[in-house]
Design a protein around this motif. Structure first.
Motif, PDB file in Angstrom:
ATOM      1  N   LEU A 248      14.820 -12.458 -24.554  1.00  0.00           N
ATOM      2  CA  LEU A 248      16.063 -13.206 -24.806  1.00  0.00           C
ATOM      3  C   LEU A 248      15.866 -14.685 -24.497  1.00  0.00           C
ATOM      4  O   LEU A 248      16.322 -15.552 -25.244  1.00  0.00           O
ATOM      5  N   TYR A 249      15.191 -14.974 -23.379  1.00  0.00           N
ATOM      6  CA  TYR A 249      14.965 -16.362 -23.000  1.00  0.00           C
ATOM      7  C   TYR A 249      14.101 -17.076 -24.035  1.00  0.00           C
ATOM      8  O   TYR A 249      14.376 -18.211 -24.415  1.00  0.00           O
ATOM      9  N   LYS A 250      13.064 -16.375 -24.524  1.00  0.00           N
ATOM     10  CA  LYS A 250      12.187 -16.971 -25.538  1.00  0.00           C
ATOM     11  C   LYS A 250      12.939 -17.229 -26.843  1.00  0.00           C
ATOM     12  O   LYS A 250      12.599 -18.145 -27.586  1.00  0.00           O
ATOM     13  N   GLU A 251      13.950 -16.426 -27.117  1.00  0.00           N
ATOM     14  CA  GLU A 251      14.734 -16.600 -28.345  1.00  0.00           C
ATOM     15  C   GLU A 251      15.779 -17.698 -28.216  1.00  0.00           C
ATOM     16  O   GLU A 251      16.477 -17.994 -29.180  1.00  0.00           O
ATOM     17  N   GLY A 252      15.881 -18.299 -27.036  1.00  0.00           N
ATOM     18  CA  GLY A 252      16.769 -19.447 -26.878  1.00  0.00           C
ATOM     19  C   GLY A 252      18.098 -19.158 -26.209  1.00  0.00           C
ATOM     20  O   GLY A 252      19.037 -19.940 -26.345  1.00  0.00           O
ATOM     21  N   PHE A 253      18.188 -18.055 -25.468  1.00  0.00           N
ATOM     22  CA  PHE A 253      19.431 -17.716 -24.783  1.00  0.00           C
ATOM     23  C   PHE A 253      19.236 -17.786 -23.271  1.00  0.00           C
ATOM     24  O   PHE A 253      18.145 -17.549 -22.754  1.00  0.00           O
ATOM     25  N   HIS A 254      20.337 -18.098 -22.564  1.00  0.00           N
ATOM     26  CA  HIS A 254      20.311 -18.080 -21.106  1.00  0.00           C
ATOM     27  C   HIS A 254      20.293 -16.643 -20.608  1.00  0.00           C
ATOM     28  O   HIS A 254      20.958 -15.774 -21.183  1.00  0.00           O
ATOM     29  N   VAL A 255      19.537 -16.395 -19.526  1.00  0.00           N
ATOM     30  CA  VAL A 255      19.525 -15.082 -18.895  1.00  0.00           C
ATOM     31  C   VAL A 255      20.006 -15.166 -17.446  1.00  0.00           C
ATOM     32  O   VAL A 255      20.069 -14.149 -16.761  1.00  0.00           O
TER      33      VAL A 255
END
Length: 130
Positions: A98-105
């Motif tokens: 998810l982080y690599k796809e541009g979202f905050h985790v």
């Protein structure tokens, strides 16, 4: 018309123009906010579509079933991969993806898109804990 009536009329028009100018400024502000939100939602939709297209290619359950059907039991490479997933944690891998796809985790902004793929210190500290 007397001079006072003309003056009052001009003053009234001036007030109306001021009110219209204020309304125009408010509309411009609202339009700017709407455009920013629209852009943010378009980016989020694009990220979600990319993620969906990645997961739609071949569902993991189908791959496991195909391997089991071909070998009678779980294939050795699949068993090893499952063991690594258990050791590292599948949830951790999902967060990294998810982080690599541009979202905050991180718990502060979880699920919201990261602006211009900028790094988030909260997310990075969470991902580096292991």
């Amino acid at each position: 018309m007397d001079k006072k009536a003309i003056f009052d009329s001009v003053s009234n028009m001036e007030e109306q123009i001021g009110e219209l100018y204020q309304q125009l400024g408010d509309l411009k502000t609202n339009l700017g906010e709407m455009l920013e939100e629209n852009n943010r939602l378009n980016l989020e939709n694009e990220h979600l579509r990319r993620r969906l297209s990645l997961t739609d290619e071949t569902p993991p359950e189908q791959e496991v079933q195909e391997d089991e059907a071909a070998h009678g039991v779980m294939a050795p490479n699949r068993k090893e991969a499952m063991q690594q997933m258990i050791e590292l944690g599948e949830g951790y891998d999902n967060l990294v993806q998810l982080y690599k796809e541009g979202f905050h985790v991180c718990n502060v902004h979880f699920g919201s898109p990261r602006g211009n793929d900028e790094d988030c210190l909260f997310c990075l500290s969470l991902l580096n804990k292991k």
